[in-house]
Design a protein around this motif. Structure first.
Motif, mmCIF file in Angstrom:
data_model
loop_
_atom_site.group_PDB
_atom_site.id
_atom_site.type_symbol
_atom_site.label_atom_id
_atom_site.label_comp_id
_atom_site.label_asym_id
_atom_site.label_seq_id
_atom_site.Cartn_x
_atom_site.Cartn_y
_atom_site.Cartn_z
ATOM 1 N N UNK A 29 0.850 -1.184 0.000
ATOM 2 C CA UNK A 29 0.000 0.000 0.000
ATOM 3 C C UNK A 29 0.895 1.246 0.000
ATOM 4 N N UNK A 30 0.595 2.181 -0.875
ATOM 5 C CA UNK A 30 1.360 3.425 -0.923
ATOM 6 C C UNK A 30 0.997 4.273 0.291
ATOM 7 N N UNK A 31 1.997 4.578 1.119
ATOM 8 C CA UNK A 31 1.779 5.473 2.263
ATOM 9 C C UNK A 31 1.930 6.921 1.848
ATOM 10 N N UNK A 32 2.802 7.167 0.891
ATOM 11 C CA UNK A 32 3.012 8.534 0.447
ATOM 12 C C UNK A 32 4.114 8.615 -0.587
ATOM 13 N N UNK A 33 4.131 9.745 -1.274
ATOM 14 C CA UNK A 33 5.161 10.029 -2.269
ATOM 15 C C UNK A 33 5.711 11.404 -1.968
ATOM 16 N N UNK A 34 6.982 11.617 -2.313
ATOM 17 C CA UNK A 34 7.606 12.910 -2.058
ATOM 18 C C UNK A 34 8.770 13.131 -3.003
ATOM 19 N N UNK A 35 9.097 14.404 -3.194
ATOM 20 C CA UNK A 35 10.318 14.773 -3.893
ATOM 21 C C UNK A 35 11.349 15.081 -2.821
ATOM 22 N N UNK A 36 12.528 14.541 -2.994
ATOM 23 C CA UNK A 36 13.593 14.724 -2.013
ATOM 24 C C UNK A 36 14.730 15.492 -2.681
ATOM 25 N N UNK A 37 15.083 16.624 -2.082
ATOM 26 C CA UNK A 37 16.212 17.409 -2.581
ATOM 27 C C UNK A 37 16.584 18.426 -1.525
ATOM 28 N N UNK A 38 17.730 19.015 -1.700
ATOM 29 C CA UNK A 38 18.163 20.050 -0.781
ATOM 30 C C UNK A 38 19.351 19.624 0.056
#
Length: 146
Positions: A29-38
């Motif tokens: 099950x997908x809990x969440x998606x995110x873009x990671x940078x910085x």
């Protein structure tokens, strides 16, 4: 201080959407998606200019998680034309317990799953197999029968 738990297993993929579809079909099950940078990402990973997309997926029982990541920068390093065989040193595979191994394989084949050998039976307790998923990820499936 003691270890609390294993939080997740991270897997780098070439196509995040395809990997999410594959593991969703498997039952995660997908809990969440995110873009990671910085800056924090560069510090944590030890690379400069990190830019990636991730999807956190969990098993239905909530005890295990996969973090799927697709790197945009720096460019991901491929495993080569041939995927490493099951006896390659390093992270070996991820195993999932399923209730019907034949049905699971049939559902995953349209998502690119390739059976490495065949479904084998261990005594009167398990049916097991290895297969390749998206980006050459090596998975194992186990169906308890006894």
């Amino acid at each position: 201080m003691t270890l609390q738990r294993m939080d997740n297993v991270g897997i780098i993929v070439e196509d995040l959407d395809a990997a999410v579809a594959f593991f969703t079909e498997l039952g995660l099950i997908v809990e969440g998606r995110a873009q990671i940078e910085g800056h924090f990402a560069d510090q944590a990973v030890g690379l400069d200019g990190v830019r990636s997309d991730i999807a956190m997926m969990r098993t239905p029982d909530g005890h295990s998680k996969l973090e799927l990541a697709q790197y945009h920068h720096p460019a991901p390093i491929g495993a080569g034309a041939d995927s490493p065989p099951p006896n390659t040193v390093g992270l070996h595979r991820v195993m999932f317990a399923v209730d019907d191994i034949d049905d699971t394989i049939a559902r995953l084949r349209p998502h690119g799953a390739e059976l490495l050998g065949e479904v084998a039976q261990y005594k009167d307790t398990y049916r097991l197999c290895y297969l390749r998923g998206p980006s050459g990820i090596l998975l194992a499936l186990a169906e308890q029968i006894g």
